[in-house]
Write a protein that holds these residues in place. Sequence first.
Motif, PDB file in Angstrom:
ATOM      1  N   ASN A   1       0.833  -1.204   0.000  1.00  0.00           N
ATOM      2  CA  ASN A   1       0.000   0.000   0.000  1.00  0.00           C
ATOM      3  C   ASN A   1       0.873   1.262   0.000  1.00  0.00           C
ATOM      4  O   ASN A   1       0.617   2.207  -0.743  1.00  0.00           O
ATOM      5  CB  ASN A   1      -0.916  -0.003   1.224  1.00  0.00           C
ATOM      6  N   ALA A   2       1.921   1.241   0.802  1.00  0.00           N
ATOM      7  CA  ALA A   2       2.770   2.426   0.955  1.00  0.00           C
ATOM      8  C   ALA A   2       3.450   2.824  -0.351  1.00  0.00           C
ATOM      9  O   ALA A   2       3.601   4.016  -0.644  1.00  0.00           O
ATOM     10  CB  ALA A   2       3.821   2.180   2.038  1.00  0.00           C
ATOM     11  N   ILE A   3       3.853   1.849  -1.156  1.00  0.00           N
ATOM     12  CA  ILE A   3       4.576   2.180  -2.383  1.00  0.00           C
ATOM     13  C   ILE A   3       3.694   2.967  -3.358  1.00  0.00           C
ATOM     14  O   ILE A   3       4.206   3.748  -4.169  1.00  0.00           O
ATOM     15  CB  ILE A   3       5.134   0.898  -3.060  1.00  0.00           C
ATOM     16  N   LYS A   4       2.396   2.822  -3.249  1.00  0.00           N
ATOM     17  CA  LYS A   4       1.492   3.596  -4.105  1.00  0.00           C
ATOM     18  C   LYS A   4       1.581   5.085  -3.762  1.00  0.00           C
ATOM     19  O   LYS A   4       1.648   5.929  -4.653  1.00  0.00           O
ATOM     20  CB  LYS A   4       0.058   3.101  -3.944  1.00  0.00           C
ATOM     21  N   PHE A   5       1.569   5.407  -2.476  1.00  0.00           N
ATOM     22  CA  PHE A   5       1.675   6.806  -2.051  1.00  0.00           C
ATOM     23  C   PHE A   5       3.051   7.377  -2.384  1.00  0.00           C
ATOM     24  O   PHE A   5       3.177   8.532  -2.807  1.00  0.00           O
ATOM     25  CB  PHE A   5       1.406   6.921  -0.551  1.00  0.00           C
ATOM     26  N   GLN A   6       4.070   6.550  -2.188  1.00  0.00           N
ATOM     27  CA  GLN A   6       5.425   7.002  -2.508  1.00  0.00           C
ATOM     28  C   GLN A   6       5.555   7.305  -4.003  1.00  0.00           C
ATOM     29  O   GLN A   6       6.198   8.274  -4.399  1.00  0.00           O
ATOM     30  CB  GLN A   6       6.433   5.933  -2.088  1.00  0.00           C
ATOM     31  N   SER A   7       4.935   6.470  -4.824  1.00  0.00           N
ATOM     32  CA  SER A   7       5.019   6.664  -6.276  1.00  0.00           C
ATOM     33  C   SER A   7       4.338   7.950  -6.714  1.00  0.00           C
ATOM     34  O   SER A   7       4.836   8.646  -7.613  1.00  0.00           O
ATOM     35  CB  SER A   7       4.390   5.465  -6.994  1.00  0.00           C
ATOM     36  N   VAL A   8       3.218   8.286  -6.111  1.00  0.00           N
ATOM     37  CA  VAL A   8       2.542   9.555  -6.415  1.00  0.00           C
ATOM     38  C   VAL A   8       3.470  10.721  -6.083  1.00  0.00           C
ATOM     39  O   VAL A   8       3.624  11.667  -6.867  1.00  0.00           O
ATOM     40  CB  VAL A   8       1.220   9.683  -5.641  1.00  0.00           C
ATOM     41  N   PHE A   9       4.104  10.648  -4.924  1.00  0.00           N
ATOM     42  CA  PHE A   9       5.018  11.710  -4.482  1.00  0.00           C
ATOM     43  C   PHE A   9       6.186  11.850  -5.453  1.00  0.00           C
ATOM     44  O   PHE A   9       6.552  12.965  -5.857  1.00  0.00           O
ATOM     45  CB  PHE A   9       5.516  11.388  -3.077  1.00  0.00           C
ATOM     46  N   MET A  10       6.784  10.707  -5.833  1.00  0.00           N
ATOM     47  CA  MET A  10       7.910  10.748  -6.767  1.00  0.00           C
ATOM     48  C   MET A  10       7.470  11.319  -8.115  1.00  0.00           C
ATOM     49  O   MET A  10       8.173  12.133  -8.720  1.00  0.00           O
ATOM     50  CB  MET A  10       8.494   9.344  -6.966  1.00  0.00           C
ATOM     51  N   SER A  11       6.310  10.880  -8.586  1.00  0.00           N
ATOM     52  CA  SER A  11       5.806  11.355  -9.870  1.00  0.00           C
ATOM     53  C   SER A  11       5.572  12.853  -9.856  1.00  0.00           C
ATOM     54  O   SER A  11       5.900  13.554 -10.822  1.00  0.00           O
ATOM     55  CB  SER A  11       4.506  10.624 -10.230  1.00  0.00           C
ATOM     56  N   ASN A  12       5.023  13.364  -8.764  1.00  0.00           N
ATOM     57  CA  ASN A  12       4.797  14.805  -8.648  1.00  0.00           C
ATOM     58  C   ASN A  12       6.123  15.562  -8.679  1.00  0.00           C
ATOM     59  O   ASN A  12       6.219  16.640  -9.283  1.00  0.00           O
ATOM     60  CB  ASN A  12       4.030  15.134  -7.364  1.00  0.00           C
ATOM     61  N   PHE A  13       7.126  15.009  -8.033  1.00  0.00           N
ATOM     62  CA  PHE A  13       8.458  15.642  -8.068  1.00  0.00           C
ATOM     63  C   PHE A  13       8.995  15.654  -9.494  1.00  0.00           C
ATOM     64  O   PHE A  13       9.513  16.682  -9.963  1.00  0.00           O
ATOM     65  CB  PHE A  13       9.431  14.891  -7.148  1.00  0.00           C
ATOM     66  N   PHE A  14       8.902  14.531 -10.184  1.00  0.00           N
ATOM     67  CA  PHE A  14       9.420  14.457 -11.545  1.00  0.00           C
ATOM     68  C   PHE A  14       8.700  15.436 -12.479  1.00  0.00           C
ATOM     69  O   PHE A  14       9.275  15.892 -13.461  1.00  0.00           O
ATOM     70  CB  PHE A  14       9.276  13.046 -12.090  1.00  0.00           C
ATOM     71  N   GLY A  15       7.447  15.737 -12.164  1.00  0.00           N
ATOM     72  CA  GLY A  15       6.664  16.610 -13.013  1.00  0.00           C
ATOM     73  C   GLY A  15       6.903  18.088 -12.792  1.00  0.00           C
ATOM     74  O   GLY A  15       6.377  18.928 -13.551  1.00  0.00           O
ATOM     75  N   GLN A  16       7.686  18.424 -11.760  1.00  0.00           N
ATOM     76  CA  GLN A  16       7.953  19.837 -11.480  1.00  0.00           C
ATOM     77  C   GLN A  16       8.884  20.431 -12.531  1.00  0.00           C
ATOM     78  O   GLN A  16       9.804  19.768 -13.014  1.00  0.00           O
ATOM     79  CB  GLN A  16       8.585  19.990 -10.093  1.00  0.00           C
ATOM     80  N   LYS A  17       8.663  21.699 -12.847  1.00  0.00           N
ATOM     81  CA  LYS A  17       9.563  22.391 -13.762  1.00  0.00           C
ATOM     82  C   LYS A  17      10.829  22.817 -13.031  1.00  0.00           C
ATOM     83  O   LYS A  17      10.769  23.241 -11.874  1.00  0.00           O
ATOM     84  CB  LYS A  17       8.860  23.619 -14.361  1.00  0.00           C
ATOM     85  N   PRO A  18      11.982  22.697 -13.685  1.00  0.00           N
ATOM     86  CA  PRO A  18      13.243  23.072 -13.033  1.00  0.00           C
ATOM     87  C   PRO A  18      13.300  24.564 -12.762  1.00  0.00           C
ATOM     88  O   PRO A  18      12.649  25.351 -13.428  1.00  0.00           O
ATOM     89  CB  PRO A  18      14.311  22.638 -14.044  1.00  0.00           C
TER      90      PRO A  18
END
Length: 272
Positions: free
Chosen positions: A255-272
């Motif tokens: 279950n936890a890896i799902k929340f972690q993946s959302v967080f990582m994805s949001n980080f990757f989607g940020q503009k530099p």
Amino acid sequence: MKNSFLVAICLFLFTCAASAAEVDTAVTYSKSMKKNIKAVVIKPDAYKNGNAFPVMYLLHGAGGSYAEWVKKVPGIKNLADQYQFIIVCPDGNVTSWYFDSPVDPEWKYETYVAKELVAYIDKQYKTIADKRGRAITGLSMGGHGALYLAFKHQDVFGVAGSMSGGVDIKPFPNGWNIPQRLGPEDEFPERWKQHSVIDLVYLVKPKSLALIIDCGVDDFFYKVNMRLHDELLYYNIPHDFTTRPGAHNWEYWANAIKFQSVFMSNFFGQKP
């Protein structure tokens, strides 16, 4: 009509199978340890389109191996497709704790994961070869390892997480072969502090790392995670911190890896 329906079902199943993430086993040579080490690499279906992808390094716990995540939580393959990143599961050799042992020169898993493996993955796969495109997280020993490596290599990883992490090893002086990696805690207390995540918070530079930490309230690592949360607050380091019902088991981590993946994805989607 029945035959047409069966044909439609078969076509649907074929399409789903054809668009699934692809799982590789990469064999990397560690110069620091002079041996070959395996890692699972999960590529999203869209990988074949030619784009470069971010990478999430996903670490196993004590007693585990590089293949444990994909065997215990096969749904992580869907996460690679859903969030469009590559997942790499390194081998931490059962109880490496992902640091370079000052006792045994044959255990250099900090060097292997943070330098050798990252360099290999960036060379062999189409990756965003920058900290903006690299995440690291893990469970238990791997949760400690992910934060330890991220704290010490903020030029390599841009976002880090921990699930049920053993983020302070000092309260467990006889646990999980740690004395074999560091020497006895009562003889080398400073060395144990130097290899314990909670004592390395001061290394985190402002705005250098995005952090997500979670731990179940019934977990034996719950108290050390609460103390890490307090330490991060003391140093005014932004982080997401979650506790919820759950113990130290695969039901919690799946279950936890799902929340972690959302967080990582949001980080990757940020503009530099």
